[in-house]
Design a protein around this motif. Sequence first.
Motif, mmCIF file in Angstrom:
data_model
loop_
_atom_site.group_PDB
_atom_site.id
_atom_site.type_symbol
_atom_site.label_atom_id
_atom_site.label_comp_id
_atom_site.label_asym_id
_atom_site.label_seq_id
_atom_site.Cartn_x
_atom_site.Cartn_y
_atom_site.Cartn_z
ATOM 1 N N PRO A 1 -3.219 12.826 16.196
ATOM 2 C CA PRO A 1 -3.904 11.565 15.943
ATOM 3 C C PRO A 1 -3.122 10.321 16.378
ATOM 4 C CG PRO A 1 -3.029 12.444 13.900
ATOM 5 C CD PRO A 1 -2.770 13.473 14.966
ATOM 6 N N ASP B 1 -1.816 7.568 18.833
ATOM 7 C CA ASP B 1 -2.145 6.983 20.133
ATOM 8 C C ASP B 1 -0.832 6.745 20.858
ATOM 9 O OD1 ASP B 1 -4.882 6.930 19.688
ATOM 10 O OD2 ASP B 1 -4.811 4.940 18.782
ATOM 11 N N ARG C 1 2.959 5.825 8.935
ATOM 12 C CA ARG C 1 1.908 5.289 8.061
ATOM 13 C C ARG C 1 1.215 4.096 8.707
ATOM 14 N NH1 ARG C 1 5.813 6.639 3.310
ATOM 15 N NH2 ARG C 1 4.926 8.640 2.669
ATOM 16 N N GLN C 2 1.973 3.260 9.398
ATOM 17 C CA GLN C 2 1.367 2.136 10.121
ATOM 18 C C GLN C 2 0.424 2.634 11.217
ATOM 19 O OE1 GLN C 2 4.774 -0.091 11.466
ATOM 20 N NE2 GLN C 2 5.052 -1.113 9.502
ATOM 21 N N ALA C 3 0.717 3.820 11.749
ATOM 22 C CA ALA C 3 -0.127 4.416 12.793
ATOM 23 C C ALA C 3 -1.340 5.134 12.207
ATOM 24 C CB ALA C 3 0.700 5.386 13.645
ATOM 25 N N GLY C 4 -1.461 5.145 10.864
ATOM 26 C CA GLY C 4 -2.635 5.714 10.225
ATOM 27 C C GLY C 4 -2.475 7.133 9.699
ATOM 28 N N LEU C 5 -1.276 7.693 9.767
ATOM 29 C CA LEU C 5 -1.044 9.028 9.217
ATOM 30 C C LEU C 5 -0.608 8.911 7.759
ATOM 31 C CD1 LEU C 5 0.792 10.832 12.134
ATOM 32 C CD2 LEU C 5 -1.392 11.445 11.148
ATOM 33 N N ALA C 6 -1.370 9.508 6.869
ATOM 34 C CA ALA C 6 -1.052 9.460 5.443
ATOM 35 C C ALA C 6 -0.098 10.591 5.100
ATOM 36 C CB ALA C 6 -2.339 9.561 4.627
ATOM 37 N N GLN D 1 -0.795 18.772 11.690
ATOM 38 C CA GLN D 1 -1.740 17.720 12.078
ATOM 39 C C GLN D 1 -1.884 17.629 13.599
ATOM 40 O OE1 GLN D 1 -3.185 16.592 9.228
ATOM 41 N NE2 GLN D 1 -1.625 17.947 8.397
ATOM 42 N N ARG E 1 0.815 -1.200 0.000
ATOM 43 C CA ARG E 1 0.000 0.000 0.000
ATOM 44 C C ARG E 1 0.857 1.262 0.000
ATOM 45 N NH1 ARG E 1 -3.807 1.545 4.966
ATOM 46 N NH2 ARG E 1 -4.215 3.640 4.321
ATOM 47 N N HIS E 2 2.004 1.222 0.689
ATOM 48 C CA HIS E 2 2.884 2.380 0.798
ATOM 49 C C HIS E 2 4.261 2.037 0.248
ATOM 50 C CE1 HIS E 2 -0.031 4.412 3.285
ATOM 51 N NE2 HIS E 2 -0.124 3.333 4.026
#
Length: 91
Positions: free
Chosen positions: A59, A61, A83-88, A31, A7-8
């Motif tokens: 964002p 955690d 990216r694994q933590a959900g930040l694009a 952010q 994906r990345h």
Amino acid sequence: MAKGSGRHPQPDPDSGVEDVTMLILEWLGEQGVDAMIRVDAERVREGRTAWTFAASGGPLDGGMRADGASAAACMGSALERLRQAGLAVPF
């Protein structure tokens, strides 16, 4: 960044990621993420992995940390973890 099959893109220490490090830090600040990259002179003298990226807040955690033998390797690892933590991250 080298092109990966996932994906990345996969981090590539020779890609010039250090050229966009300041842009990445600025974007993270926008952010709401507190972030920094540093080099530890003592670890350099000891021949240990000396570069550290740290981020927390916004964002994310909890906090996160990535280490590398060079600024580029450190930031490549940091981008993967962000990216694994959900930040694009757009870089």
